[in-house]
Design an enzyme around this catalytic site. Structure first.
Site, PDB file in Angstrom:
ATOM      1  N   LYS A 232       0.860  -1.197   0.000  1.00 24.31           N
ATOM      2  CA  LYS A 232       0.000   0.000   0.000  1.00 24.31           C
ATOM      3  C   LYS A 232       0.882   1.228   0.000  1.00 24.31           C
ATOM      4  O   LYS A 232       2.018   1.173   0.464  1.00 24.31           O
ATOM      5  CB  LYS A 232      -0.890   0.023   1.256  1.00 24.31           C
TER       6      LYS A 232
ATOM      7  N   ASP B 183      -7.060   4.382  -4.375  1.00 20.48           N
ATOM      8  CA  ASP B 183      -7.691   4.257  -3.050  1.00 20.48           C
ATOM      9  C   ASP B 183      -8.269   5.651  -2.788  1.00 20.48           C
ATOM     10  O   ASP B 183      -8.539   6.394  -3.759  1.00 20.48           O
ATOM     11  CB  ASP B 183      -6.660   3.821  -1.995  1.00 20.48           C
TER      12      ASP B 183
HETATM   13  P1  NDP Z   1     -12.849   8.029  -2.529  1.00 14.89           P
HETATM   14  O1  NDP Z   1     -11.771   9.012  -2.338  1.00 14.89           O
HETATM   15  O2  NDP Z   1     -13.429   7.853  -3.872  1.00 14.89           O
HETATM   16  O3  NDP Z   1     -14.056   8.327  -1.528  1.00 14.89           O
HETATM   17  C1  NDP Z   1     -13.840   8.385  -0.160  1.00 14.89           C
HETATM   18  C2  NDP Z   1     -15.144   8.751   0.524  1.00 14.89           C
HETATM   19  O4  NDP Z   1     -14.984   8.585   1.932  1.00 14.89           O
HETATM   20  C3  NDP Z   1     -15.533  10.203   0.312  1.00 14.89           C
HETATM   21  O5  NDP Z   1     -16.924  10.318   0.343  1.00 14.89           O
HETATM   22  C4  NDP Z   1     -14.881  10.887   1.501  1.00 14.89           C
HETATM   23  O6  NDP Z   1     -15.497  12.110   1.867  1.00 14.89           O
HETATM   24  C5  NDP Z   1     -15.076   9.856   2.580  1.00 14.89           C
HETATM   25  N1  NDP Z   1     -13.980   9.989   3.558  1.00 14.89           N
HETATM   26  C6  NDP Z   1     -12.667   9.769   3.319  1.00 14.89           C
HETATM   27  N2  NDP Z   1     -11.928  10.018   4.405  1.00 14.89           N
HETATM   28  C7  NDP Z   1     -12.790  10.414   5.338  1.00 14.89           C
HETATM   29  C8  NDP Z   1     -12.626  10.812   6.676  1.00 14.89           C
HETATM   30  N3  NDP Z   1     -11.439  10.855   7.268  1.00 14.89           N
HETATM   31  N4  NDP Z   1     -13.761  11.139   7.347  1.00 14.89           N
HETATM   32  C9  NDP Z   1     -14.985  11.098   6.757  1.00 14.89           C
HETATM   33  N5  NDP Z   1     -15.184  10.725   5.482  1.00 14.89           N
HETATM   34  C10 NDP Z   1     -14.110  10.386   4.788  1.00 14.89           C
HETATM   35  O7  NDP Z   1     -12.243   6.648  -1.978  1.00 14.89           O
HETATM   36  P2  NDP Z   1     -12.769   5.158  -2.241  1.00 14.89           P
HETATM   37  O8  NDP Z   1     -14.230   5.118  -2.415  1.00 14.89           O
HETATM   38  O9  NDP Z   1     -11.881   4.559  -3.266  1.00 14.89           O
HETATM   39  O10 NDP Z   1     -12.379   4.454  -0.854  1.00 14.89           O
HETATM   40  C11 NDP Z   1     -13.288   4.348   0.234  1.00 14.89           C
HETATM   41  C12 NDP Z   1     -12.842   3.227   1.162  1.00 14.89           C
HETATM   42  O11 NDP Z   1     -12.830   1.993   0.437  1.00 14.89           O
HETATM   43  C13 NDP Z   1     -11.439   3.370   1.746  1.00 14.89           C
HETATM   44  O12 NDP Z   1     -11.432   2.796   3.041  1.00 14.89           O
HETATM   45  C14 NDP Z   1     -10.589   2.509   0.824  1.00 14.89           C
HETATM   46  O13 NDP Z   1      -9.418   2.066   1.459  1.00 14.89           O
HETATM   47  C15 NDP Z   1     -11.568   1.365   0.574  1.00 14.89           C
HETATM   48  N6  NDP Z   1     -11.316   0.555  -0.605  1.00 14.89           N
HETATM   49  C16 NDP Z   1     -11.213   1.121  -1.848  1.00 14.89           C
HETATM   50  C17 NDP Z   1     -11.037   0.317  -2.962  1.00 14.89           C
HETATM   51  C18 NDP Z   1     -11.026   0.884  -4.334  1.00 14.89           C
HETATM   52  O14 NDP Z   1     -10.964   0.088  -5.292  1.00 14.89           O
HETATM   53  N7  NDP Z   1     -11.093   2.187  -4.539  1.00 14.89           N
HETATM   54  C19 NDP Z   1     -10.878  -1.137  -2.830  1.00 14.89           C
HETATM   55  C20 NDP Z   1     -11.079  -1.637  -1.496  1.00 14.89           C
HETATM   56  C21 NDP Z   1     -11.271  -0.806  -0.439  1.00 14.89           C
HETATM   57  P3  NDP Z   1     -14.784  13.492   1.476  1.00 14.89           P
HETATM   58  O15 NDP Z   1     -14.903  13.586  -0.028  1.00 14.89           O
HETATM   59  O16 NDP Z   1     -15.560  14.511   2.193  1.00 14.89           O
HETATM   60  O17 NDP Z   1     -13.372  13.376   1.918  1.00 14.89           O
HETATM   61  O1  2IT Z   2      -7.951  -1.505  -0.597  1.00 17.50           O
HETATM   62  C1  2IT Z   2      -7.902  -1.995  -1.744  1.00 17.50           C
HETATM   63  O2  2IT Z   2      -8.061  -3.199  -1.938  1.00 17.50           O
HETATM   64  C2  2IT Z   2      -7.682  -1.083  -2.877  1.00 17.50           C
HETATM   65  N1  2IT Z   2      -7.592   0.127  -2.659  1.00 17.50           N
HETATM   66  C3  2IT Z   2      -7.553  -1.615  -4.253  1.00 17.50           C
HETATM   67  C4  2IT Z   2      -6.168  -2.148  -4.499  1.00 17.50           C
HETATM   68  C5  2IT Z   2      -5.867  -2.560  -5.918  1.00 17.50           C
HETATM   69  O3  2IT Z   2      -4.687  -2.847  -6.154  1.00 17.50           O
HETATM   70  O4  2IT Z   2      -6.754  -2.616  -6.763  1.00 17.50           O
END
Ligand code: NDP
Ligand code: 2IT
Length: 448
Positions: free
Chosen positions: A128, A168
């Site tokens: 990561k 992420d």
């Molecule tokens: P994005 O940046 O697209 O969206 C993040 C969302 O979470 C936004 O709505 C943001 O609000 C909110 N958020 C982030 N940090 C905070 C915080 N500290 N407090 C409150 N709200 C928060 O990210 P993703 O959707 O890609 O990721 C969301 C989660 O999913 C994370 O935990 C990530 O690790 C996990 N994840 C992502 C994957 C992927 O493929 N993208 C795969 C597996 C897991 P704001 O815009 O106001 O900051």
């Molecule tokens: O938390 C996760 O699994 C991710 N942000 C996606 C990682 C990836 O390599 O697609």
């Protein structure tokens, strides 16, 4: 060797060696707490120092990321990449750009990623990275210059067979594009498989954007099916409104459920008519605006800056924002309102105290390393397509994703039953099943 004493000693070493890294301690404790039955059956794992080695990343990189903002001022951020485990394949895991990013957070995410990636059954190790850079309010030019500076250091550590980042929080298709462009320029190689989450037009995979959200809903659907239940006509609450949240909403609606609330870091939104997905995408993906803009555009919606989205009554909750966003009180409120299932779209969004509340109440609980594995699994499918210089259709890719999620679910239940006494214990099942696959590879590869 007494297995519990051994596990306790490994955990104490994690705390001693990584002072102040609360999220890493939390993630390590969650996994280690599950592993006694696995070590009981495989005494050689303790003798081979499998846990001791797993808890120490293979390599940790910290670097300066200097860039120039639109006013001409020099800015400096801190970049990270933690290459945790290459037992099963090249290091694989996302990059997070958020002001809260620090070494402990990157380590917690990298540690989770080892077991998540193992659960997918694919040939990917765990890693990561990210930076304490805040993309909010930054122009495209600033984002581009930041990404170029970030990659100017990181490129030397990457490669399609070495380390393959993706997105992420704060990193999506736009950032992956800038990062890829700089990697290509420095190395003079069009190495498609060095990053995943690329736009579909030039080497990305269909369904990668949708994969994590869709996958989390598939996982929840599998859990619900064990009780003869499903999404049809159910009220659902999704936290966040980013990549994972948006596509979780899309799949819930496709399955006949109704998402009545979602959020961002400024507050939450309730729309009892069901979230209007086109409007949500316009606000978050096109305009990159705050969620309150949705309520301004739709009279049936209500935006609240205080309280939490978990106060909204629902049958199913999908936390899709960030770590430790759902605490004990939120869990108590959800249970009181009759929640049936919780699946973690985010990484570690539920605190240990919240998970304990769900467990005591008999609520189905899908931990992130299983429930959100669809994103990285589809990244591995993107790597397969890149290696073969091939492009699969959306339908073909989504059907592979659905199969992976079903397999992860089956594996969790079977392992929970074999190593414990309750097939509903997805935490035990996910931790042990992921661990066994990594431990077997580490044993075969010798002490490295
Ligand atoms: P994005 O940046 O697209 O969206 C993040 C969302 O979470 C936004 O709505 C943001 O609000 C909110 N958020 C982030 N940090 C905070 C915080 N500290 N407090 C409150 N709200 C928060 O990210 P993703 O959707 O890609 O990721 C969301 C989660 O999913 C994370 O935990 C990530 O690790 C996990 N994840 C992502 C994957 C992927 O493929 N993208 C795969 C597996 C897991 P704001 O815009 O106001 O900051
Ligand atoms: O938390 C996760 O699994 C991710 N942000 C996606 C990682 C990836 O390599 O697609």
């Amino acid at each position: 060797m007494n297995v519990r004493t051994h596990i306790e000693a490994v955990y104490e070493e994690v705390r001693r060696r990584n002072p102040g890294e609360a999220e890493f301690h939390q993630a390590a404790a969650e996994v280690l707490d599950s592993l006694a039955p696995a070590l009981d059956r495989h005494p050689d794992y303790a003798e081979n120092g499998i846990l001791d080695r797993l808890c120490e990343p293979e390599r940790q990189l910290i670097f300066r990321v200097p860039w120039v903002d639109d006013q001409g001022a020099v800015r400096v951020n801190r970049g990270f990449r933690v290459e945790f485990s290459s037992a099963l394949g090249p290091y694989k895991g996302g990059l997070r750009f958020h002001p809260s990013v620090n070494l402990g957070i990157v380590k917690f995410l990298g540690f989770e990623q080892i077991f998540k990636n193992a659960l997918t059954g694919m040939a990917i190790g765990g890693g990561k990275g990210g930076a304490d850079f805040d993309p909010k309010g930054r122009s495209d030019g600033e984002i581009m210059r930041f990404c170029q500076s970030f990659m100017t250091e990181l490129y030397r550590h990457l490669g399609e067979h070495t380390d393959v980042p993706a997105g992420d929080i704060g990193v999506g298709g736009r950032e992956i594009g800038y990062l890829f462009g700089q990697y290509k320029r420095i190395t003079n190689r069009y190495e498609s498989g060095v990053l995943t989450g690329k736009p579909v037009a030039w080497g990305g995979s269909h369904a990668r954007t949708e994969a994590t959200g869709y996958g989390a809903v598939y996982f929840a659907q599998e859990m619900l099916a064990t009780r003869g239940d499903g999404f049809d006509s159910r009220r659902v609450v999704v936290s966040g409104s980013g990549n994972v949240a948006v596509y979780a909403v899309e799949k819930v609606h496709a399955l006949g459920g109704r998402v009545v609330a979602c959020s961002d870091s400024s507050g939450y939104l309730v729309d009892q008519d069901g979230i209007d997905l086109e409007l949500l995408k316009d606000v978050k993906e096109v305009r990159r605006a705050r969620i309150s803009a949705y309520a301004e555009a739709k009279p049936t919606a209500r935006f609240t800056a205080r309280g939490t989205v978990y106060d909204v009554p629902c049958d199913i909750a999908l936390p899709c924002a960030t770590q430790n966003e759902l605490g004990r009180e939120d869990a108590v409120a959800l249970v009181k309102n009759g929640v049936r299932a919780v699946a973690e779209g985010a990484n570690m969004p539920c605190t240990p105290e919240a998970v304990a509340v769900f467990r005591e109440a008999g609520v189905l609980f899908g931990p992130g390393k299983a429930a959100n594995a669809g994103g990285v699994a589809t990244s591995a499918l993107e790597m397969q397509q890149n290696a073969a210089r091939d492009t699969w259709s959306f339908e073909q890719t989504e059907s592979r994703l659905a199969t992976v999620m079903r397999d992860v679910h089956t594996q969790c239940r079977a392992t929970a039953e074999a190593y414990g006494d309750n097939p509903d214990d997805y935490v035990l099942g996910a931790n042990v099943a992921g661990f066994l696959r990594v431990a077997e590879a580490m044993t075969a590869q010798g002490v490295i």
